[in-house]
Design a protein around this motif. Structure first.
Motif, PDB file in Angstrom:
ATOM      1  N   MET A  33       0.669  -1.249   0.071  1.00  0.00           N
ATOM      2  CA  MET A  33       0.052   0.058   0.044  1.00  0.00           C
ATOM      3  C   MET A  33       1.000   1.469   0.024  1.00  0.00           C
ATOM      4  SD  MET A  33      -2.825  -1.120   2.508  1.00  0.00           S
ATOM      5  CE  MET A  33      -3.688  -2.590   2.807  1.00  0.00           C
TER       6      MET A  33
ATOM      7  N   ARG B 255       1.220   4.255  -2.769  1.00  0.00           N
ATOM      8  CA  ARG B 255       0.979   5.536  -2.383  1.00  0.00           C
ATOM      9  C   ARG B 255       1.949   6.395  -3.141  1.00  0.00           C
ATOM     10  NH1 ARG B 255      -0.442   5.651   3.267  1.00  0.00           N
ATOM     11  NH2 ARG B 255       1.711   5.446   3.428  1.00  0.00           N
TER      12      ARG B 255
ATOM     13  N   ILE C 179      -3.105   2.756  -6.298  1.00  0.00           N
ATOM     14  CA  ILE C 179      -3.780   2.473  -5.123  1.00  0.00           C
ATOM     15  C   ILE C 179      -5.201   1.626  -5.566  1.00  0.00           C
ATOM     16  CG2 ILE C 179      -4.916   2.962  -3.052  1.00  0.00           C
ATOM     17  CD1 ILE C 179      -2.963   5.295  -2.937  1.00  0.00           C
TER      18      ILE C 179
ATOM     19  N   ASN D 220      -6.127  -2.368  -4.995  1.00  0.00           N
ATOM     20  CA  ASN D 220      -7.214  -2.572  -4.254  1.00  0.00           C
ATOM     21  C   ASN D 220      -8.325  -3.474  -5.304  1.00  0.00           C
ATOM     22  OD1 ASN D 220     -10.244  -1.354  -3.030  1.00  0.00           O
ATOM     23  ND2 ASN D 220      -8.655  -2.343  -1.576  1.00  0.00           N
TER      24      ASN D 220
ATOM     25  N   GLU E 199      -9.693  -2.049   9.422  1.00  0.00           N
ATOM     26  CA  GLU E 199      -9.632  -1.077   8.533  1.00  0.00           C
ATOM     27  C   GLU E 199     -10.068   0.248   8.932  1.00  0.00           C
ATOM     28  OE1 GLU E 199      -9.792  -4.640   6.015  1.00  0.00           O
ATOM     29  OE2 GLU E 199     -10.911  -3.900   7.447  1.00  0.00           O
ATOM     30  N   THR E 200     -10.866   0.432   9.571  1.00  0.00           N
ATOM     31  CA  THR E 200     -11.260   1.948  10.029  1.00  0.00           C
ATOM     32  C   THR E 200     -10.432   2.338  11.204  1.00  0.00           C
ATOM     33  OG1 THR E 200     -12.848   0.689  11.540  1.00  0.00           O
ATOM     34  CG2 THR E 200     -13.641   1.794   9.407  1.00  0.00           C
TER      35      THR E 200
ATOM     36  N   ILE F 219      -8.538   3.585   6.851  1.00  0.00           N
ATOM     37  CA  ILE F 219      -9.181   3.114   5.435  1.00  0.00           C
ATOM     38  C   ILE F 219     -10.349   2.370   5.526  1.00  0.00           C
ATOM     39  CG2 ILE F 219      -6.674   3.107   4.738  1.00  0.00           C
ATOM     40  CD1 ILE F 219      -6.459   0.253   5.142  1.00  0.00           C
ATOM     41  N   THR F 220     -10.767   2.041   4.436  1.00  0.00           N
ATOM     42  CA  THR F 220     -12.117   1.274   4.565  1.00  0.00           C
ATOM     43  C   THR F 220     -11.987  -0.132   3.903  1.00  0.00           C
ATOM     44  OG1 THR F 220     -12.590   1.836   2.085  1.00  0.00           O
ATOM     45  CG2 THR F 220     -13.160   3.348   3.487  1.00  0.00           C
TER      46      THR F 220
END
Length: 270
Positions: free
Chosen positions: A74, A78, A89, A93, A144-145, A149-150
């Protein structure tokens, strides 16, 4: 029989009609790198039309299933510059989302054996399996949160597995839980208190799979996965046509004959 691809992040071992597919990055608790995603997709693509593979067992090395996405990948994405309008990114994903869809729709019966950490992407991979077993001590979660991130690609599959209300609770609180709660939620179908018991439950499950007709199992999985997306009348029409073909087909004739003769059908492996 299909030729399996060469893999650096996976271990592949075929035992009869069972393909054991093991995530093999123990130093990172089998975190899901982009290379691993590509290799998993390549394996599922290679075996898709291989009727000699009746089940795929997903597992991890080093006492863990999967710690989620690889943070290093990741960070690297980025730092990359987008070229030709593409976003590194996004591509990283989305590739994982393609893997989840392809693993879920694989015609083989997929079995997830879950130990240690089952986080994020690992949790998503567990949610697309047909049958999941775990150690009671395994640790599950959608963190994730808590990382800012989600669970972008994972969320739809988690919702389908355990329902919206529980998915909201897990994703919006970062709640972590063990194998007994995973069983209660419906993430897994059974759990064991020891590695020995887990292996016994896996072998019992594989024995049951070996006694199911290969083509009938493929058609049944396709039927079940179509329930949410196909209009009911059209789905039932197709199901009736498939049923008629199955009754007249080699497996249907062998299965009913074996039943009347009180013997095992020819496809039942020992």
């Amino acid at each position: 029989m299909a030729t399996l691809p060469e893999c650096e992040t996976l271990k592949l071992e075929q035992s009869g009609s069972i393909l054991h597919l093991t995530l093999n990055r123990p130093d990172s608790r089998n975190a899901m790198s982009l290379a691993m995603v590509h290799e998993l997709r390549s394996v599922f693509a290679a075996i898709r039309d291989d009727t000699g593979v009746r089940a795929v067992v997903l597992r991890g090395t080093g006492g863990h299933f999967c710690a989620g996405g690889d943070v290093k990948d990741m960070a690297s994405a980025r730092g990359q510059k987008a070229e030709d309008g593409s976003d590194p990114i996004f591509e990283l994903n989305r590739a994982f989302g393609h893997l989840l869809s392809e693993a879920e729709s694989a015609p083989q019966t997929t079995v997830a054996v879950l130990e240690g950490v089952v986080m994020g992407g690992g949790f998503g991979l567990a949610c697309v399996s047909d049958v999941a077993l775990c150690l009671e001590s395994a640790k599950f979660g959608l963190p994730e949160t808590t990382l800012g991130i989600t669970p972008a690609q994972i969320a739809p599959f988690v919702v389908r597995r355990i329902g919206l209300t529980q998915a909201r609770r897990l994703a919006l609180t970062g709640h972590r839980f063990d194998g007994s709660e995973a069983f209660w939620l419906g993430v897994v179908h059974d759990f064991a208190k020891s590695g020995e018991e887990l292996d016994q439950k896996l072998e019992q499950l594989l024995e049951r799979i070996r006694h199911c007709a290969p083509h009938a199992s493929r058609m049944t999985k396709e039927l079940l996965l179509s329930v949410e997306s196909e209009p009911l009348d059209a789905l039932l029409d197709k199901a009736a046509r498939d049923f008629a073909g199955a009754v007249r087909g080699d497996e249907g004739q062998e299965g009913t004959t074996a039943f009347m003769q009180k013997r095992k059908p020819s496809w039942a492996e020992e």
